[in-house]
Design a protein around this motif. Structure first.
Motif, short mmCIF file in Angstrom:
data_model
loop_
_atom_site.label_atom_id
_atom_site.label_comp_id
_atom_site.label_asym_id
_atom_site.label_seq_id
_atom_site.Cartn_x
_atom_site.Cartn_y
_atom_site.Cartn_z
N MET A 146 16.34 -9.04 11.67
CA MET A 146 15.58 -9.04 10.42
C MET A 146 14.24 -8.39 10.73
N VAL A 147 14.06 -7.19 10.22
CA VAL A 147 12.85 -6.42 10.50
C VAL A 147 11.84 -6.71 9.39
N VAL A 148 10.58 -6.72 9.76
CA VAL A 148 9.51 -6.98 8.79
C VAL A 148 8.65 -5.73 8.64
N TRP A 149 8.42 -5.35 7.40
CA TRP A 149 7.40 -4.33 7.13
C TRP A 149 6.11 -5.08 6.82
N ASP A 150 5.14 -4.94 7.72
CA ASP A 150 3.82 -5.56 7.55
C ASP A 150 2.92 -4.55 6.85
N LYS A 151 2.53 -4.90 5.62
CA LYS A 151 1.74 -3.96 4.81
C LYS A 151 0.26 -3.96 5.19
N GLN A 152 -0.09 -4.77 6.13
CA GLN A 152 -1.43 -4.78 6.73
C GLN A 152 -2.55 -5.33 5.85
N SER A 153 -2.23 -5.67 4.62
CA SER A 153 -3.21 -6.35 3.77
C SER A 153 -2.44 -7.13 2.71
N PHE A 201 -0.41 -18.06 0.16
CA PHE A 201 0.09 -17.03 1.07
C PHE A 201 0.42 -15.78 0.27
N ARG A 202 -0.54 -14.90 0.13
CA ARG A 202 -0.32 -13.69 -0.66
C ARG A 202 0.61 -12.74 0.10
N ALA A 203 1.48 -12.10 -0.66
CA ALA A 203 2.57 -11.32 -0.04
C ALA A 203 2.04 -10.12 0.73
N GLN A 204 2.37 -10.08 2.01
CA GLN A 204 1.93 -8.97 2.85
C GLN A 204 3.11 -8.29 3.55
N HIS A 205 4.32 -8.80 3.33
CA HIS A 205 5.43 -8.21 4.07
C HIS A 205 6.66 -8.04 3.17
N ALA A 256 4.21 -2.00 11.19
CA ALA A 256 2.98 -2.02 10.39
C ALA A 256 2.76 -0.66 9.73
N ALA A 257 2.59 -0.68 8.43
CA ALA A 257 2.31 0.57 7.69
C ALA A 257 1.70 0.20 6.35
N LYS A 258 0.66 0.93 5.97
CA LYS A 258 0.05 0.66 4.66
C LYS A 258 1.00 1.05 3.53
N ARG A 259 0.83 0.40 2.38
CA ARG A 259 1.56 0.80 1.17
C ARG A 259 1.19 2.25 0.82
N VAL A 260 2.11 2.94 0.14
CA VAL A 260 1.79 4.30 -0.31
C VAL A 260 0.76 4.19 -1.43
N THR A 261 -0.30 4.97 -1.34
CA THR A 261 -1.34 4.96 -2.37
C THR A 261 -0.75 5.43 -3.70
N PRO A 262 -1.03 4.70 -4.81
CA PRO A 262 -0.39 5.05 -6.09
C PRO A 262 -0.48 6.53 -6.44
N LYS A 263 -1.60 7.17 -6.20
CA LYS A 263 -1.71 8.58 -6.65
C LYS A 263 -0.77 9.52 -5.88
N TYR A 264 -0.27 9.07 -4.72
CA TYR A 264 0.66 9.91 -3.97
C TYR A 264 2.11 9.52 -4.18
N LYS A 265 2.35 8.50 -5.00
CA LYS A 265 3.72 8.00 -5.12
C LYS A 265 4.62 8.94 -5.91
N ASN A 266 5.84 9.10 -5.39
CA ASN A 266 6.87 9.87 -6.08
C ASN A 266 7.81 8.91 -6.81
N HIS A 267 7.63 7.61 -6.58
CA HIS A 267 8.47 6.56 -7.18
C HIS A 267 7.62 5.28 -7.19
N VAL A 272 7.41 3.65 7.90
CA VAL A 272 8.45 2.63 8.05
C VAL A 272 9.81 3.31 8.17
N LEU A 273 10.05 4.30 7.31
CA LEU A 273 11.37 4.96 7.28
C LEU A 273 11.62 5.74 8.57
N THR A 274 10.60 6.44 9.07
CA THR A 274 10.83 7.20 10.31
C THR A 274 11.08 6.25 11.48
N ALA A 275 10.42 5.09 11.48
CA ALA A 275 10.67 4.12 12.57
C ALA A 275 12.11 3.62 12.51
N LEU A 276 12.61 3.33 11.31
CA LEU A 276 13.99 2.84 11.17
C LEU A 276 14.98 3.92 11.60
#
Ligand SMILES: C[S@@+](CC[C@H](N)C(=O)[O-])C[C@H]1O[C@@H](n2cnc3c(N)ncnc32)[C@H](O)[C@@H]1O
Length: 243
Positions: free
Chosen positions: A119-126, A134-138, A161-172, A180-184
């Motif tokens: 079970m892998v965790v994506w830690d959004k770092q904030s 416990f605010r959602a960080q993963h 660990a990887a930050k969320r994609v900034t809204p202005k750069y989001k394609n979705h 995260v995807l390249t690590a997987l």
């Protein structure tokens, strides 16, 4: 039957996930890395099916997120059965999911014959929005394997660990970060291998595949998302992620 278009090392189609998988040949995929609808929009089944109007009308971009828990379990068990067929020996199925769904999804996926490995965790770092507690960080990524052991090609900790994609750069709206995807991809597939995502949204896995020297097979039920994935991969494949 899906109609596949070729964009360099990526094949792309608009299709239901099960129809797309049914069109793939046996043992041709090194890793199926999927980010299906989370069905996390409500705290009760009633709340979820009514959740924020998602997917009800005019919310094509969030299609399927108002499924009930049994609906999601049914869909993903069938996806896992197809995954078992299309994965190469020791190939991986990686499934992004909401933590609330783990107790229901893990046994359903395991019943396909794949082995639950991690079970892998994506830690959004904030922490996410909210007050106190416990605010959602993963987010969770379930790792299943075909055969006795995974073909692990690169070592990485099971907390990425990887930050969320900034809204202005989001394609979705729910785009997953390239880091995260390249690590997987690197951890589970060989260079020149093939990854697939049948809930591909804006095509983030395709961009990550290109960046890591893999091929990708992508599909999504939504014409809107397939168009945006096409735009991203055809015109700016190197735009992996900006955060
Ligand atoms: C969480 S989003 C994926 C986001 C993607 N990982 C990205 O980074 O852009 C889930 C996607 O699943 C698609 N979807 C929902 N139900 C589907 C189905 N039955 N078959 C195929 N795609 C489906 C939605 O259109 C949506 O784009």
């Amino acid at each position: 039957m899906p109609t596949w278009e070729t964009l360099g090392p990526v094949k792309l189609a608009q299709a239901d996930a099960l129809a797309a998988l049914a069109d793939l040949s046996p043992e041709t995929i090194d890793a199926l890395i999927i980010d299906p609808p989370y069905c996390a929009g409500g705290f009760t089944e009633g709340g979820r099916t009514a959740a924020k109007g998602m997917g009800v009308t005019g919310f094509d971009w969030f299609q399927g997120d108002n499924m009930t828990t049994p609906g999601l379990v049914w869909l993903l068990r069938n996806v896992a059965i197809e995954a078992h067929r299309v994965l190469a020996d020791r190939g991986s199925l990686l499934v992004f999911c909401d933590w609330r769904m783990v107790p229901m999804l893990a046994p359903a996926l395991e019943s396909s014959g794949l082995r639950w490995r991690n079970m892998v965790v994506w830690d959004k770092q904030s922490p996410g929005q909210g007050f106190g507690g416990f605010r959602a960080q993963h987010e969770i990524i379930l790792h299943f394997v075909k055969g006795a052991a995974a073909r692990l090609t690169f070592g990485v900790g099971n907390v990425i660990a990887a930050k969320r994609v900034t809204p202005k750069y989001k394609n979705h709206p729910t785009e997953k970060p390239g880091d995260v995807l390249t690590a997987l991809i690197r951890a589970t597939t060989p260079e020149g291998g093939t990854v697939a995502d049948v809930f591909c949204g804006g095509g983030s896995l395709g961009a990550a595949a290109i960046a890591t020297g893999r091929r990708a097979i992508l599909s999504d039920a939504s014409a809107t998302h397939v168009a945006s994935a096409r735009g991203r991969l055809a015109f700016d494949p190197t735009r992996l992620y900006e955060s």
